[in-house]
Scaffold this motif. Sequence first.
Motif, PDB file in Angstrom:
ATOM      1  N   ARG A  77       1.237  -1.481  -0.221  1.00  0.00           N
ATOM      2  CA  ARG A  77       0.182   0.117   0.202  1.00  0.00           C
ATOM      3  C   ARG A  77       0.846   1.309  -0.231  1.00  0.00           C
ATOM      4  O   ARG A  77       0.731   2.217  -0.633  1.00  0.00           O
ATOM      5  CB  ARG A  77      -0.999   0.168   1.340  1.00  0.00           C
ATOM      6  N   ALA A  78       1.824   0.980   0.841  1.00  0.00           N
ATOM      7  CA  ALA A  78       2.801   2.182   0.939  1.00  0.00           C
ATOM      8  C   ALA A  78       2.782   2.462  -0.964  1.00  0.00           C
ATOM      9  O   ALA A  78       3.332   3.588  -0.916  1.00  0.00           O
ATOM     10  CB  ALA A  78       4.274   2.350   1.426  1.00  0.00           C
ATOM     11  N   SER A  79       4.122   1.372  -0.962  1.00  0.00           N
ATOM     12  CA  SER A  79       4.242   1.614  -2.027  1.00  0.00           C
ATOM     13  C   SER A  79       3.786   2.641  -3.565  1.00  0.00           C
ATOM     14  O   SER A  79       3.955   3.425  -4.068  1.00  0.00           O
ATOM     15  CB  SER A  79       5.019  -0.335  -3.002  1.00  0.00           C
ATOM     16  N   VAL A  80       2.222   1.938  -3.809  1.00  0.00           N
ATOM     17  CA  VAL A  80       1.524   2.169  -4.345  1.00  0.00           C
ATOM     18  C   VAL A  80       0.667   3.894  -3.747  1.00  0.00           C
ATOM     19  O   VAL A  80       0.661   4.880  -4.951  1.00  0.00           O
ATOM     20  CB  VAL A  80       0.424   1.185  -4.644  1.00  0.00           C
ATOM     21  N   GLY A  81       1.017   4.102  -3.015  1.00  0.00           N
ATOM     22  CA  GLY A  81       0.283   5.418  -2.592  1.00  0.00           C
ATOM     23  C   GLY A  81       1.699   6.435  -2.744  1.00  0.00           C
ATOM     24  O   GLY A  81       1.472   7.474  -3.219  1.00  0.00           O
ATOM     25  N   VAL A  82       2.685   6.639  -2.537  1.00  0.00           N
ATOM     26  CA  VAL A  82       3.718   7.029  -2.881  1.00  0.00           C
ATOM     27  C   VAL A  82       3.644   7.125  -4.077  1.00  0.00           C
ATOM     28  O   VAL A  82       3.942   8.392  -4.629  1.00  0.00           O
ATOM     29  CB  VAL A  82       5.612   6.577  -2.298  1.00  0.00           C
ATOM     30  N   HIS A  83       4.040   6.303  -5.076  1.00  0.00           N
ATOM     31  CA  HIS A  83       4.080   6.216  -6.382  1.00  0.00           C
ATOM     32  C   HIS A  83       2.938   7.075  -7.084  1.00  0.00           C
ATOM     33  O   HIS A  83       2.856   7.871  -8.020  1.00  0.00           O
ATOM     34  CB  HIS A  83       4.047   5.013  -7.036  1.00  0.00           C
ATOM     35  N   ALA A  84       1.482   6.531  -6.529  1.00  0.00           N
ATOM     36  CA  ALA A  84       0.785   6.985  -7.041  1.00  0.00           C
ATOM     37  C   ALA A  84       0.428   8.518  -7.091  1.00  0.00           C
ATOM     38  O   ALA A  84      -0.535   9.375  -7.876  1.00  0.00           O
ATOM     39  CB  ALA A  84      -0.716   6.259  -7.719  1.00  0.00           C
ATOM     40  N   TYR A  85       0.205   8.610  -5.607  1.00  0.00           N
ATOM     41  CA  TYR A  85      -0.240  10.115  -4.728  1.00  0.00           C
ATOM     42  C   TYR A  85       1.429  10.397  -4.762  1.00  0.00           C
ATOM     43  O   TYR A  85       1.272  11.524  -4.762  1.00  0.00           O
ATOM     44  CB  TYR A  85      -1.293   9.283  -3.908  1.00  0.00           C
ATOM     45  N   MET A  86       1.660  10.551  -3.579  1.00  0.00           N
ATOM     46  CA  MET A  86       2.842  11.274  -2.843  1.00  0.00           C
ATOM     47  C   MET A  86       3.806  11.893  -3.779  1.00  0.00           C
ATOM     48  O   MET A  86       3.736  13.102  -3.708  1.00  0.00           O
ATOM     49  CB  MET A  86       3.256  10.558  -1.582  1.00  0.00           C
ATOM     50  N   ALA A  87       4.047  11.213  -4.367  1.00  0.00           N
ATOM     51  CA  ALA A  87       5.225  11.636  -5.393  1.00  0.00           C
ATOM     52  C   ALA A  87       4.672  12.546  -6.675  1.00  0.00           C
ATOM     53  O   ALA A  87       5.237  13.627  -6.832  1.00  0.00           O
ATOM     54  CB  ALA A  87       6.317  10.678  -5.462  1.00  0.00           C
ATOM     55  N   LEU A  88       4.013  11.617  -7.534  1.00  0.00           N
ATOM     56  CA  LEU A  88       2.863  12.174  -8.601  1.00  0.00           C
ATOM     57  C   LEU A  88       2.841  13.729  -7.915  1.00  0.00           C
ATOM     58  O   LEU A  88       2.824  14.828  -9.342  1.00  0.00           O
ATOM     59  CB  LEU A  88       2.465  11.127  -8.952  1.00  0.00           C
ATOM     60  N   SER A  89       2.032  13.378  -6.426  1.00  0.00           N
ATOM     61  CA  SER A  89       0.905  14.595  -6.624  1.00  0.00           C
ATOM     62  C   SER A  89       2.075  16.203  -6.878  1.00  0.00           C
ATOM     63  O   SER A  89       1.869  17.390  -7.120  1.00  0.00           O
ATOM     64  CB  SER A  89       0.947  14.917  -4.974  1.00  0.00           C
ATOM     65  N   TYR A  90       3.674  16.119  -6.967  1.00  0.00           N
ATOM     66  CA  TYR A  90       4.129  17.277  -6.687  1.00  0.00           C
ATOM     67  C   TYR A  90       4.705  17.141  -8.137  1.00  0.00           C
ATOM     68  O   TYR A  90       4.434  18.456  -8.245  1.00  0.00           O
ATOM     69  CB  TYR A  90       5.559  16.382  -6.096  1.00  0.00           C
ATOM     70  N   VAL A  91       4.690  16.334  -9.620  1.00  0.00           N
ATOM     71  CA  VAL A  91       4.197  16.606 -10.682  1.00  0.00           C
ATOM     72  C   VAL A  91       3.199  17.571 -11.518  1.00  0.00           C
ATOM     73  O   VAL A  91       2.642  18.525 -12.079  1.00  0.00           O
ATOM     74  CB  VAL A  91       4.835  15.440 -11.099  1.00  0.00           C
ATOM     75  N   LEU A  92       2.075  16.642 -10.574  1.00  0.00           N
ATOM     76  CA  LEU A  92       1.050  17.284 -11.424  1.00  0.00           C
ATOM     77  C   LEU A  92       0.508  18.531 -10.869  1.00  0.00           C
ATOM     78  O   LEU A  92       0.015  19.788 -11.170  1.00  0.00           O
ATOM     79  CB  LEU A  92      -0.565  16.951 -10.272  1.00  0.00           C
ATOM     80  N   LEU A  93       0.735  18.752  -9.132  1.00  0.00           N
ATOM     81  CA  LEU A  93       0.896  20.649  -7.919  1.00  0.00           C
ATOM     82  C   LEU A  93       1.409  21.025  -9.464  1.00  0.00           C
ATOM     83  O   LEU A  93       0.958  22.583  -9.820  1.00  0.00           O
ATOM     84  CB  LEU A  93       0.788  20.310  -6.845  1.00  0.00           C
ATOM     85  N   PHE A  94       2.657  21.012  -9.634  1.00  0.00           N
ATOM     86  CA  PHE A  94       3.605  22.035  -9.793  1.00  0.00           C
ATOM     87  C   PHE A  94       4.056  22.280 -10.821  1.00  0.00           C
ATOM     88  O   PHE A  94       5.502  22.708 -11.396  1.00  0.00           O
ATOM     89  CB  PHE A  94       5.028  21.809  -8.528  1.00  0.00           C
ATOM     90  N   GLY A  95       4.683  21.020 -11.936  1.00  0.00           N
ATOM     91  CA  GLY A  95       4.868  20.649 -13.130  1.00  0.00           C
ATOM     92  C   GLY A  95       4.422  21.523 -14.200  1.00  0.00           C
ATOM     93  O   GLY A  95       3.097  21.645 -14.053  1.00  0.00           O
ATOM     94  N   THR A  96       5.706  21.661 -14.777  1.00  0.00           N
ATOM     95  CA  THR A  96       4.766  22.644 -16.233  1.00  0.00           C
ATOM     96  C   THR A  96       4.319  21.385 -17.753  1.00  0.00           C
ATOM     97  O   THR A  96       3.858  20.094 -16.853  1.00  0.00           O
ATOM     98  CB  THR A  96       6.637  22.396 -17.233  1.00  0.00           C
ATOM     99  N   PRO A  97       3.033  21.727 -17.896  1.00  0.00           N
ATOM    100  CA  PRO A  97       3.034  20.257 -19.369  1.00  0.00           C
ATOM    101  C   PRO A  97       4.843  19.733 -19.864  1.00  0.00           C
ATOM    102  O   PRO A  97       3.823  18.394 -19.976  1.00  0.00           O
ATOM    103  CB  PRO A  97       2.267  21.483 -19.922  1.00  0.00           C
ATOM    104  N   GLN A  98       5.135  20.219 -19.896  1.00  0.00           N
ATOM    105  CA  GLN A  98       6.347  19.583 -20.812  1.00  0.00           C
ATOM    106  C   GLN A  98       6.561  18.411 -19.664  1.00  0.00           C
ATOM    107  O   GLN A  98       6.790  17.303 -19.672  1.00  0.00           O
ATOM    108  CB  GLN A  98       7.282  20.353 -21.066  1.00  0.00           C
ATOM    109  N   GLN A  99       6.726  18.992 -17.714  1.00  0.00           N
ATOM    110  CA  GLN A  99       6.998  17.527 -17.108  1.00  0.00           C
ATOM    111  C   GLN A  99       6.279  16.648 -17.192  1.00  0.00           C
ATOM    112  O   GLN A  99       5.854  15.868 -17.113  1.00  0.00           O
ATOM    113  CB  GLN A  99       7.421  18.343 -15.764  1.00  0.00           C
ATOM    114  N   ARG A 100       4.625  17.017 -16.898  1.00  0.00           N
ATOM    115  CA  ARG A 100       3.639  16.308 -16.825  1.00  0.00           C
ATOM    116  C   ARG A 100       3.403  15.191 -17.859  1.00  0.00           C
ATOM    117  O   ARG A 100       3.592  13.572 -18.481  1.00  0.00           O
ATOM    118  CB  ARG A 100       2.631  17.379 -16.358  1.00  0.00           C
ATOM    119  N   GLU A 101       3.787  15.714 -18.609  1.00  0.00           N
ATOM    120  CA  GLU A 101       3.919  14.819 -20.390  1.00  0.00           C
ATOM    121  C   GLU A 101       4.936  13.731 -19.709  1.00  0.00           C
ATOM    122  O   GLU A 101       4.572  12.855 -20.606  1.00  0.00           O
ATOM    123  CB  GLU A 101       3.968  15.694 -21.870  1.00  0.00           C
ATOM    124  N   ALA A 102       6.016  14.486 -19.882  1.00  0.00           N
ATOM    125  CA  ALA A 102       7.689  13.329 -19.572  1.00  0.00           C
ATOM    126  C   ALA A 102       7.021  12.491 -18.619  1.00  0.00           C
ATOM    127  O   ALA A 102       8.147  11.048 -18.614  1.00  0.00           O
ATOM    128  CB  ALA A 102       8.714  14.174 -19.782  1.00  0.00           C
TER     129      ALA A 102
END
Length: 402
Positions: free
Chosen positions: A98-123
């Motif tokens: 649960r931690a592995s999936v939670g970190v991947h799909a939510y905790m870590a990815l949230s930084y890219v979704l919240l603060f990333g540029t369109p190019q970073q998100r696409e990458a």
Amino acid sequence: MSVSPPPVGRLLTERALAHDFPFFDHGHDAFRALVRARLAEHVLPHAEAWERQGRIAAEGWKALGAAGLLEVGHSGDDFLHSAVLLEELGATGYAGIRASVGVHAYMALSYVLLFGTPQQREAWVPAAHRGESVTALAISERNSGSDLRDLRTRARPSDGADGFVLDGRKSYVANGTRAGLLVVLARTRHPDGATAGTGGGRGLANASMLLVDADSPGVTRRPQPMAGWRAADIAEIDFDQVEVPETGLLGRRHRALLQLMRALDFERLVAGLLAVGGVRYTLELLDTHVCTRHVKGVPLGAHQAVRHRLAELYGEFDMVHRYAHHAAWLHAQGRLDTRTASVLKLRSTELAVTAAQVCAQYHGALGQQEGADAARVHRDATAGTIAAGASELLRDMIFEGN
Ligand SMILES: Cc1cc2nc3c(=O)[nH]c(=O)nc-3n(C[C@H](O)[C@H](O)[C@H](O)COP(=O)(O)OP(=O)(O)OC[C@H]3O[C@@H](n4cnc5c(N)ncnc54)[C@H](O)[C@@H]3O)c2cc1C
């Protein structure tokens, strides 16, 4: 003396499914059933092997991605589906998974979704959703956990080029050996205002978040096996003169503190929802055991001391469960506050520890046996009160939030 059968064995599962919670409807019940079926197909048959291997297998990530379980929404009404998914992930009973999936799909990815540029998100985001690239969050260091002011990892400007040169060491990084993307907290400016070099310095006003390709030259990763959360792929990561292009800067330079403040509430909400699912699993395990194990000729659950202990746990669970849904709803409305996220994370993870202790106790020697579910739940529980904000830190935040 005849003892009447215990009123234990009530189906907690059924109670948890009921859509009589104010924020959920039949659509969420149907989604819950779908998630359970997919977790039963793609996770449970492999869970023991992943625990032994120390991480989710690459095919496992892809199966989760193909099943659509890595891309459920982070915000708005969609997040209520995520709340269902996170609880069900927790209810698999494997805190490492649960931690592995939670970190991947939510905790870590949230930084890219919240603060990333369109190019970073696409990458990074489409591959993460497909489970082809795993994401990790590298914030903590050996001497910088609850208090990040002693952060040592540094990113100085590249000589003659845009971008950074990253040096330092991160510890306890979930998905650490397997991740393709590392979301890294690094100091980018010396506190006296000069650009970060090799000097010391405290405070986070000088730090930035960087997106680092884990295959970059100079990145070295070592497994850092923990007592619990065995499938979470916890690792120590060295950065030795790692070139990070300017496009790796997440959001604005030196703004990590503001980004952390925003993302950490979300992280605690996610951790709380996962923990609630974990408690549900533990209580179901406990419930089944006290109904089937006989002591002095009656089920263990017929003894009043046991029944009362379980009744307390059921009551605590009901309260935390409802509070978790309330917190998820607040987040869906864009109104999650630090106090609510902290209360949820604190109370759910501490309840998980109490429930795990009681569960192990009533399992007797079986609760101490390697390979037993009760033993796994017991060894996994404590880490929940440390990762994503230690309980004492959360108490401070709750107190200061008054
Ligand atoms: C299983 C696991 C997975 C993790 N995954 C990640 C990850 O993916 N990425 C990442 O960056 N980090 C991760 N961490 C690290 C985690 O974020 C830190 O462990 C946590 O922030 C606590 O820091 P610390 O371990 O340095 O403990 P310390 O900060 O040294 O604190 C030690 C203990 O002191 C107590 N304490 C702390 N603050 C206070 C206070 N203000 N008042 C009183 N007592 C206090 C608490 O009991 C705490 O547990 C993980 C940790 C674990 C255990």
